[in-house]
Scaffold this active site. Structure first.
Site, PDB file in Angstrom:
ATOM      1  N   GLY A 301       0.695  -1.131  -0.159  1.00  0.00           N
ATOM      2  CA  GLY A 301       0.532   0.441  -0.333  1.00  0.00           C
ATOM      3  C   GLY A 301       1.018   1.300  -0.257  1.00  0.00           C
ATOM      4  N   ALA A 302       1.991   1.160   0.553  1.00  0.00           N
ATOM      5  CA  ALA A 302       2.417   2.671   0.962  1.00  0.00           C
ATOM      6  C   ALA A 302       3.772   2.268   1.588  1.00  0.00           C
ATOM      7  CB  ALA A 302       1.911   4.014   1.610  1.00  0.00           C
ATOM      8  N   MET A 303       4.673   3.035   2.182  1.00  0.00           N
ATOM      9  CA  MET A 303       6.159   2.614   2.800  1.00  0.00           C
ATOM     10  C   MET A 303       6.709   3.736   3.440  1.00  0.00           C
ATOM     11  SD  MET A 303       8.038   0.248   4.135  1.00  0.00           S
ATOM     12  CE  MET A 303       9.321   1.296   5.221  1.00  0.00           C
ATOM     13  N   GLU A 304       6.797   3.956   4.656  1.00  0.00           N
ATOM     14  CA  GLU A 304       7.269   5.384   5.209  1.00  0.00           C
ATOM     15  C   GLU A 304       8.541   5.549   4.801  1.00  0.00           C
ATOM     16  OE1 GLU A 304       6.079   2.050   6.473  1.00  0.00           O
ATOM     17  OE2 GLU A 304       7.384   1.986   8.799  1.00  0.00           O
ATOM     18  N   ASN A 305       9.852   5.192   4.468  1.00  0.00           N
ATOM     19  CA  ASN A 305      10.597   5.738   4.513  1.00  0.00           C
ATOM     20  C   ASN A 305      10.954   7.438   4.616  1.00  0.00           C
ATOM     21  OD1 ASN A 305      11.157   3.137   2.200  1.00  0.00           O
ATOM     22  ND2 ASN A 305       9.807   4.971   1.003  1.00  0.00           N
ATOM     23  N   GLU A 337       1.347   6.723   7.029  1.00  0.00           N
ATOM     24  CA  GLU A 337       2.534   7.056   6.909  1.00  0.00           C
ATOM     25  C   GLU A 337       3.432   8.205   6.800  1.00  0.00           C
ATOM     26  OE1 GLU A 337       3.989   4.449   4.906  1.00  0.00           O
ATOM     27  OE2 GLU A 337       2.144   3.399   4.629  1.00  0.00           O
ATOM     28  N   HIS A 340       4.465   7.394  11.431  1.00  0.00           N
ATOM     29  CA  HIS A 340       5.352   6.194  11.048  1.00  0.00           C
ATOM     30  C   HIS A 340       7.131   7.184  11.302  1.00  0.00           C
ATOM     31  CE1 HIS A 340       4.857   2.277  11.177  1.00  0.00           C
ATOM     32  NE2 HIS A 340       4.132   2.066   9.775  1.00  0.00           N
ATOM     33  N   GLU A 359       3.529  -0.972  13.044  1.00  0.00           N
ATOM     34  CA  GLU A 359       2.089  -0.979  12.635  1.00  0.00           C
ATOM     35  C   GLU A 359       1.335  -0.565  13.245  1.00  0.00           C
ATOM     36  OE1 GLU A 359       3.014  -0.502   9.799  1.00  0.00           O
ATOM     37  OE2 GLU A 359       4.925  -0.797   9.434  1.00  0.00           O
TER      38      GLU A 359
HETATM   39 ZN   LIG Z   1       2.614   0.989   8.752  1.00  0.00          ZN
END
Ligand SMILES: [Zn+2]
Length: 625
Positions: A301-305, A337, A340, A359
């Site tokens: 879905g998405a990634m909090e880089n 995100e 995070h 999470e």
């Molecule tokens: Zn997450």
């Protein structure tokens, strides 16, 4: 990370909460309940699936040569390390790369290393002679192939054009470059990427320097703040971009060529989401920039880089004014995100066995932000634990807290752990109040900023701002599988057992459970909080009660049952409950039917009662919306 399949749907709007005077009564059990958490932070013992603690990285430079139109790439990396005890070999992670050379350089010597591949993707660079304690630079040259699945460094082809993206959570940075790929190694990185001059190159930090030579552009990025490898990201492709104005730092949305005009909705709402989270944490956004990237064909879905958050393109590329149902997911995922960036990024789990908390907290914080900023999206009505109860009733379900050694261990049960974890955080928030919860989280953030933690650090921070023994409660809920069913007898005796479906055999357990009771006695409606941590507990005040409802605002992670006569009395007074609670009565009795604890007659009584409700949302729940 946000897996889209775990996002709960939106339910309808809130009933005014019945206002009752609340007396919190802390039962004696709370003081005596279960284990005391050690005040000493856990030291990470050396285990075979992790790098030895005798070598610590302090800084890493990475230079990659990438052409999105070519399947292979090359790179060099220099990792500054401190060797703490004499050794003949230095470990690092890599997977599916070809290591061309490795050597250890100090101010006085250069030592070639002979690299062999060991278990758990750990490679060992061995020296002929003993390496004395001290400071060294581990220099490695390597070649790799760009992945076609969405992890490591991978290719996404969209409208006849190639784009390079990265997804390093959970153990995938090692597929892109050699590294100390564990979340507890939080060090600064400096990334340099060379690519064909017409490509856009974006990383975690602002650009320090750009040079172009012979058609190749080399971008040197600023050194990062201390961070784990799994939050490193970069992207190469012919992107268009649009500026996000009104953030506390510069920000842009990078999109595949030609799609910049689809970003207006996200540009409009992102600043208020970031500001709301800055206020919640009491800490400004901790990095120098905040870019979003719309990734075509992103299976996650998405990634909090850090500073470069990747999203499935459909979450960012929207009509200018989407409908209420279309806006809920993008806003919620953005809030998740961004949350995070503090919880996970600024403060990071020491090891993957606490990923569930990372999470769960981001999910909780996203819901909190949605309730604060967008009440019309009705997040206040979501009963999150209903998304976990079915899977968590399985006789073979594992506890949230378990040993994690490898990538499959990280993924095992993670979906359930997200929703169970969020439910448990919600139960704590409900018990101690949102303001105390926030105070505990802020203390935790300030104490551990830029560092690593274990889950117990959060429970301790929340214990310190509340009167409850949360550590005992968390131990019971996280270290054993499943959840309790609490039966309330007419004589005020409460009995707990492990909830299970009809016919299933499960090992019985006991939990430390906060019960927020609502009951009617002598014509007065009373509220009370009690902790139960034994198989049976007697509450004499309930023996006198006309009816009892044990799950105030439906935030408890348990099922409950009352005697048939008490159910009748509760249903006769059902309007003393709010909408969430009414729905909880229904879902609870449906579960009791599946557990063979009640007959279908009890469920029919509940249905008949709710079908007459004034609120369409309650009626829809009754007919199985
Ligand atoms: Zn997450």
């Amino acid at each position: 990370m946000k897996q889209l399949s775990t996002l709960a749907g939106v339910v309808a709007s809130v009933l005014a909460i019945t206002s009752l005077s609340t007396t919190a009564v802390l039962a004696q059990e709370a003081q005596t309940a279960a284990a005391v958490v050690s005040p000493v932070k856990k030291t990470l013992a050396d285990v075979e699936y992790r790098l030895p603690s005798t070598v610590a990285p302090t800084f890493q430079r990475i230079h990659l040569n990438i052409d999105p139109d070519k399947p292979a790439y090359s790179g060099t990396t220099n990792i500054d390390i401190t060797v703490k005890a004499p050794t003949k070999k230095v470990g690092f992670y890599q997977q599916d790369l070809t290591v061309k050379s490795a050597r250890l350089v100090s101010s006085s010597s250069t030592t070639p290393l002979d690299v062999t591949i060991g278990e758990y993707d750990i490679n060992w660079g061995e020296s002929q002679s003993e390496i004395a304690p001290g400071k060294y630079t581990l220099e490695i040259t390597f070649e790799g192939k760009v992945n076609t699945s969405s992890d490591g460094m991978y290719l996404s082809r969209f409208e006849e054009t190639n784009y390079i993206f990265t997804q390093f959570e959970d153990m995938h940075a090692r597929k892109a470059f050699p590294s100390f790929d564990e979340p507890n190694f939080k060090i600064p990185y400096q990334m340099t990427i060379s690519a064909p001059a017409h490509q856009e190159i974006v990383g975690n930090t602002p650009v320090e320097k750009v040079t172009v030579e012979n058609g190749v552009k080399t971008v040197e990025f600023e050194k990062t703040k201390p961070m784990p490898t799994y939050l490193i990201a970069y992207t190469v492709g012919p992107f268009d971009s649009a500026e996000i104005t009104g953030l506390s730092v510069p920000g842009k949305i990078y999109v595949p060529k030609g799609y910049a005009d689809k970003t207006k909705f996200v540009i409009k709402h992102t600043p208020e989401i970031l500001a709301s989270l800055e206020e919640f944490f009491g800490i400004k956004y901790p990095y120098k920039k905040m870019d979003f990237v719309a990734v075509p064909n992103f299976t996650h879905g998405a990634m909090e880089n850090v500073g470069l958050i990747t999203y499935r393109d459909s979450l960012l590329l929207l009509e200018d004014n989407p409908s209420v149902t279309e806006r809920s997911r993008p806003l919620n995922v953005i809030a998740h995100e961004l949350a995070h960036q503090w919880f996970g990024n600024l403060v990071t789990m020491a090891w993957w066995d606490d990923l569930w908390l990372n999470e769960a907290f981001a999910s909780w914080a996203a819901s909190h932000t949605m309730k604060t900023l967008y009440p019309e999206l009705n997040y206040a009505d979501r009963i999150v634990q209903e998304g976990a109860f079915a899977a968590d009733a399985s006789p073979t379900v594992k506890p949230v807290k378990k040993v994690v050694k490898s990538q499959p261990d990280v993924m095992d049960g993670l979906g359930l752990n997200y929703s169970k974890g969020e439910s448990i955080l919600q139960m704590i928030e409900s018990l101690i109040g949102t303001e105390k919860f926030r105070e505990g989280v802020q203390n935790y953030m300030n104490t551990h900023a830029w560092g690593n933690t274990v889950a117990d650090d959060l429970w301790r921070a929340l214990d310190n701002v509340s009167d409850f023994n949360l550590s005992a409660m968390m131990k019971a809920y996280l270290e054993q599988p499943g959840y309790p069913l609490i039966h309330i007898s007419k004589d005020g005796k409460l009995t707990q057992s492990r909830f299970h479906l009809a016919g299933a055999t499960v090992e019985d357990k006991t939990w430390a459970i906060p019960l927020k009771l609502t009951y009617q006695s002598n014509g007065k409606i009373l509220n009370e909080v009690v902790f139960i941590d034994k198989k049976t507990t007697v509450l004499p005040q309930l023996a006198e009660a006309d009816w009892v409802y044990p799950n105030d605002n439906a935030t408890g992670y348990f099922r409950w049952s009352v005697e048939p006569a008490q159910l009748n009395a509760l249903l006769d007074n059902i309007d003393a409950l709010n909408k969430r609670e009414k729905k909880n009565v229904l879902y609870n009795y449906q579960a009791l039917l599946n557990a063979d604890e009640v007959g279908v007659g009890s469920v029919m009584k509940v249905l008949n009662s709710l079908a007459k409700d004034d609120d369409p949302a309650v009626i829809r729940a009754a007919v199985g919306e």
